[in-house]
Design a protein around this motif. Sequence first.
Motif, PDB file in Angstrom:
ATOM      1  N   GLY A 107       0.478  -5.206  -7.083  1.00 33.90           N
ATOM      2  CA  GLY A 107      -0.699  -4.837  -6.283  1.00 33.90           C
ATOM      3  C   GLY A 107      -1.662  -6.017  -6.225  1.00 33.90           C
ATOM      4  N   THR A 108      -2.299  -6.219  -5.075  1.00 34.10           N
ATOM      5  CA  THR A 108      -3.263  -7.328  -4.987  1.00 34.10           C
ATOM      6  C   THR A 108      -4.647  -6.831  -5.390  1.00 34.10           C
ATOM      7  OG1 THR A 108      -3.861  -6.887  -2.686  1.00 34.10           O
ATOM      8  CG2 THR A 108      -1.997  -8.403  -3.062  1.00 34.10           C
TER       9      THR A 108
ATOM     10  N   PHE B  30      -8.994   2.638  -6.986  1.00 35.18           N
ATOM     11  CA  PHE B  30      -9.588   2.627  -8.317  1.00 35.18           C
ATOM     12  C   PHE B  30      -8.491   2.505  -9.365  1.00 35.18           C
ATOM     13  CE2 PHE B  30      -9.543   7.004  -6.672  1.00 35.18           C
ATOM     14  CZ  PHE B  30      -8.671   7.614  -7.551  1.00 35.18           C
TER      15      PHE B  30
ATOM     16  N   LEU C  13     -10.286  -3.559  -0.921  1.00 34.24           N
ATOM     17  CA  LEU C  13     -10.648  -3.264   0.477  1.00 34.24           C
ATOM     18  C   LEU C  13     -10.274  -1.832   0.854  1.00 34.24           C
ATOM     19  CD1 LEU C  13      -9.689  -6.628   2.218  1.00 34.24           C
ATOM     20  CD2 LEU C  13     -11.986  -5.752   1.769  1.00 34.24           C
TER      21      LEU C  13
ATOM     22  N   THR D  92      -4.180  -1.226 -11.638  1.00 37.35           N
ATOM     23  CA  THR D  92      -3.973   0.119 -11.081  1.00 37.35           C
ATOM     24  C   THR D  92      -2.599   0.603 -11.525  1.00 37.35           C
ATOM     25  OG1 THR D  92      -2.816  -0.619  -9.100  1.00 37.35           O
ATOM     26  CG2 THR D  92      -5.213  -0.447  -8.929  1.00 37.35           C
TER      27      THR D  92
ATOM     28  N   ASN E 175       0.842  -1.195   0.000  1.00 43.25           N
ATOM     29  CA  ASN E 175       0.000   0.000   0.000  1.00 43.25           C
ATOM     30  C   ASN E 175       0.881   1.250   0.000  1.00 43.25           C
ATOM     31  OD1 ASN E 175      -2.482   1.168  -0.106  1.00 43.25           O
ATOM     32  ND2 ASN E 175      -2.971   0.897   2.057  1.00 43.25           N
TER      33      ASN E 175
HETATM   34  C1  LIG Z   1       3.300   4.575  -8.505  1.00 43.59           C
HETATM   35  C2  LIG Z   1       2.093   4.087  -7.733  1.00 43.59           C
HETATM   36  C3  LIG Z   1       0.863   4.075  -8.362  1.00 43.59           C
HETATM   37  C4  LIG Z   1      -0.261   3.663  -7.659  1.00 43.59           C
HETATM   38  N1  LIG Z   1      -1.444   3.647  -8.330  1.00 43.59           N
HETATM   39  C5  LIG Z   1      -2.565   3.296  -7.680  1.00 43.59           C
HETATM   40  C6  LIG Z   1      -3.817   3.305  -8.377  1.00 43.59           C
HETATM   41  O1  LIG Z   1      -3.894   3.594  -9.580  1.00 43.59           O
HETATM   42  N2  LIG Z   1      -4.936   2.988  -7.671  1.00 43.59           N
HETATM   43  C7  LIG Z   1      -4.877   2.633  -6.355  1.00 43.59           C
HETATM   44  O2  LIG Z   1      -5.924   2.352  -5.771  1.00 43.59           O
HETATM   45  N3  LIG Z   1      -3.710   2.597  -5.688  1.00 43.59           N
HETATM   46  C8  LIG Z   1      -2.551   2.919  -6.302  1.00 43.59           C
HETATM   47  N4  LIG Z   1      -1.345   2.901  -5.616  1.00 43.59           N
HETATM   48  C9  LIG Z   1      -1.360   2.644  -4.152  1.00 43.59           C
HETATM   49  C10 LIG Z   1      -1.103   1.173  -3.695  1.00 43.59           C
HETATM   50  O3  LIG Z   1       0.219   0.794  -3.985  1.00 43.59           O
HETATM   51  C11 LIG Z   1      -2.101   0.167  -4.268  1.00 43.59           C
HETATM   52  O4  LIG Z   1      -3.411   0.511  -3.908  1.00 43.59           O
HETATM   53  C12 LIG Z   1      -1.847  -1.286  -3.836  1.00 43.59           C
HETATM   54  O5  LIG Z   1      -2.638  -2.166  -4.573  1.00 43.59           O
HETATM   55  C13 LIG Z   1      -2.132  -1.545  -2.346  1.00 43.59           C
HETATM   56  O6  LIG Z   1      -1.331  -2.587  -1.915  1.00 43.59           O
HETATM   57  P1  LIG Z   1      -1.851  -4.098  -1.749  1.00 43.59           P
HETATM   58  O7  LIG Z   1      -2.667  -4.450  -2.926  1.00 43.59           O
HETATM   59  O8  LIG Z   1      -0.675  -4.939  -1.422  1.00 43.59           O
HETATM   60  O9  LIG Z   1      -2.856  -3.956  -0.525  1.00 43.59           O
HETATM   61  P2  LIG Z   1      -2.504  -4.184   1.021  1.00 43.59           P
HETATM   62  O10 LIG Z   1      -1.409  -3.280   1.410  1.00 43.59           O
HETATM   63  O11 LIG Z   1      -2.328  -5.616   1.303  1.00 43.59           O
HETATM   64  O12 LIG Z   1      -3.881  -3.751   1.665  1.00 43.59           O
HETATM   65  C14 LIG Z   1      -4.271  -2.420   1.820  1.00 43.59           C
HETATM   66  C15 LIG Z   1      -5.032  -2.275   3.137  1.00 43.59           C
HETATM   67  O13 LIG Z   1      -6.271  -2.984   3.055  1.00 43.59           O
HETATM   68  C16 LIG Z   1      -6.544  -3.664   4.290  1.00 43.59           C
HETATM   69  N5  LIG Z   1      -6.497  -5.110   4.004  1.00 43.59           N
HETATM   70  C17 LIG Z   1      -5.777  -5.691   3.025  1.00 43.59           C
HETATM   71  N6  LIG Z   1      -5.992  -6.987   3.004  1.00 43.59           N
HETATM   72  C18 LIG Z   1      -6.860  -7.264   4.000  1.00 43.59           C
HETATM   73  C19 LIG Z   1      -7.476  -8.461   4.456  1.00 43.59           C
HETATM   74  N7  LIG Z   1      -7.248  -9.623   3.868  1.00 43.59           N
HETATM   75  N8  LIG Z   1      -8.338  -8.372   5.493  1.00 43.59           N
HETATM   76  C20 LIG Z   1      -8.618  -7.174   6.073  1.00 43.59           C
HETATM   77  N9  LIG Z   1      -8.068  -6.014   5.681  1.00 43.59           N
HETATM   78  C21 LIG Z   1      -7.198  -6.058   4.641  1.00 43.59           C
HETATM   79  C22 LIG Z   1      -5.455  -3.212   5.248  1.00 43.59           C
HETATM   80  O14 LIG Z   1      -5.919  -2.036   5.906  1.00 43.59           O
HETATM   81  C23 LIG Z   1      -4.302  -2.855   4.347  1.00 43.59           C
HETATM   82  O15 LIG Z   1      -3.428  -1.906   4.896  1.00 43.59           O
HETATM   83  C24 LIG Z   1      -0.170   3.283  -6.287  1.00 43.59           C
HETATM   84  C25 LIG Z   1       1.082   3.300  -5.661  1.00 43.59           C
HETATM   85  C26 LIG Z   1       2.204   3.692  -6.382  1.00 43.59           C
HETATM   86  C27 LIG Z   1       3.533   3.706  -5.691  1.00 43.59           C
END
Ligand SMILES: Cc1cc2nc3c(=O)[nH]c(=O)nc-3n(C[C@H](O)[C@H](O)[C@H](O)COP(=O)(O)OP(=O)(O)OC[C@H]3O[C@@H](n4cnc5c(N)ncnc54)[C@H](O)[C@@H]3O)c2cc1C
Length: 479
Positions: free
Chosen positions: A103-104, A114, A110, A97, A36
Amino acid sequence: METVEFFPASESEISQILKSAQREGKSVYPVSAGNNWGYGDKQPVDQNAWILNLSKMNRILDFNPEMGILRIEPGVTQKDLQTFLEKNHHEFYVPNTGAGSRGTLLGNALERGFGIAPIQDHASAILSLRGILADGSVYESPLKEIDPLLGDCFTWGVGPHLDHLISQSSWIIITEASLQLQPKAECTDILVLSFSDDELSSVVGRLRSLMWQHEGAVGSIKILNKRQINKVNHKDGWTDFFLSSDQQSHQDWFLTLVVYSNAITRRPIIKSIKKQLRAIFRRSILVFDASRIRILEKFLSLLPFPSVRTFLLKVRDLGEMLRLAQGYTSEVGYKALDGSFDPNSNSYFDINKYPHQLAWLSPLCPLDPNSITNLLSEIRKIEEESPFQMKTLTWTVLNPRTLALVIPVIYSADKKDEFWTWYKAVHIRLKDKGFIPYRFHVNMMSFVTTELLPNHFKFVRQFEKSFDPQGTLLNGRYS
Ligand SMILES: Cc1cc2nc3c(=O)[nH]c(=O)nc-3n(C[C@H](O)[C@H](O)[C@H](O)COP(=O)(O)OP(=O)(O)OC[C@H]3O[C@@H](n4cnc5c(N)ncnc54)[C@H](O)[C@@H]3O)c2cc1C
């Protein structure tokens, strides 16, 4: 103090860790992968928490290609889904994204993230959920106890709809979810046009009617400021190369609008959209599809002049933007952080080696000309006075009523206290003008609940008492 991190591989392992945590007076902080970036990575709000990293639970459990229903575990990434869809010849969009392949799907949904490809609002694609509550019991979406398929088909169920309480909440560890995927359209085109500051309001006003008239055909709409294009696409914007001189004199903003169609509807839809945009100003509107980009790429790669290389890279970046619109993963988003990063290099952008700290500022804005003007003028004042770099401004149209203005802000680790003080003050300024982001960094949580939305979070705490009275799960996150 080093934060303890567990990598459970099943629900029963999660339950055991949860019990141990409760015995030892700890809370647990589940993440799907913890990528995230810019919102706190996997750092828990509660310093006393154990991290539950669910990235090893990364199975695609089921896919129903007739209905586009995907059932997954939390660790499934954009890349995992892309590989699965390609291997099985399923023509569906990956809910991608700008964060790219790591990214997951679930972590992002959650967080109510977008993306670019349909369905852009990722939380809205959640059909059903399964997870573990603080008392160890297993929650499942309403109709799952009648029939699993019906549970995914009619998501409202019967009675209070608890699933909607689960995104951006801290009441449940999600272990499984079904998501709606959308089948791919036959044709994807990107329309590009540039315009000046004075024209921003009228363009935005027109977007609403375009979305209503061409529902389903108009996809991702982004308005990027000139600085963004220049950063994302090398030294001088690719538009300098593509745009005619009339466009070059109106380059404060660039609109990219994705159109999905089929061979029959393509021409009339694009023609109608162009006509409506031209009603605001007479200017050429460029249309690119994958084959046009390929031809340009080929042509440029044949030219023997060194200066052509810059243009070639610009065309490739545009190709990456189109790939996102077509439902593939791409790393092109990282160019907003580092303009010299080459998304075609086949390597990941290593955020751990990035020399700055990142925090997003993403205020929501009604899709109405006055609100846009007000938000922009406040952001520009903030930017002028800011000791920190606000790298790029991108308006994303979320729906016919709402925009989000997304800004990556960077600071150096040794200025962190100064940064968070400034960042909080910025939010108070925005609140005073009627604006607030859609999502927050971990470091902002207590400020959000006490300063920005105190009334709402009083109710949230009332609900939380019954779901998680001890604050065992995601303690402090949106609560
Ligand atoms: C260059 C760049 C571009 C990006 N572009 C985008 C974009 O276009 N759109 C966007 O939305 N984001 C963007 N991001 C932000 C972010 O990196 C992404 O949203 C990313 O997908 C989030 O990380 P993750 O999928 O590993 O989620 P996680 O970090 O695993 O989850 C995010 C949060 O959701 C909750 N969570 C996750 N899993 C669970 C679970 N199983 N049970 C309960 N709660 C849970 C927790 O609060 C956690 O902190 C960007 C980041 C960067 C650096």
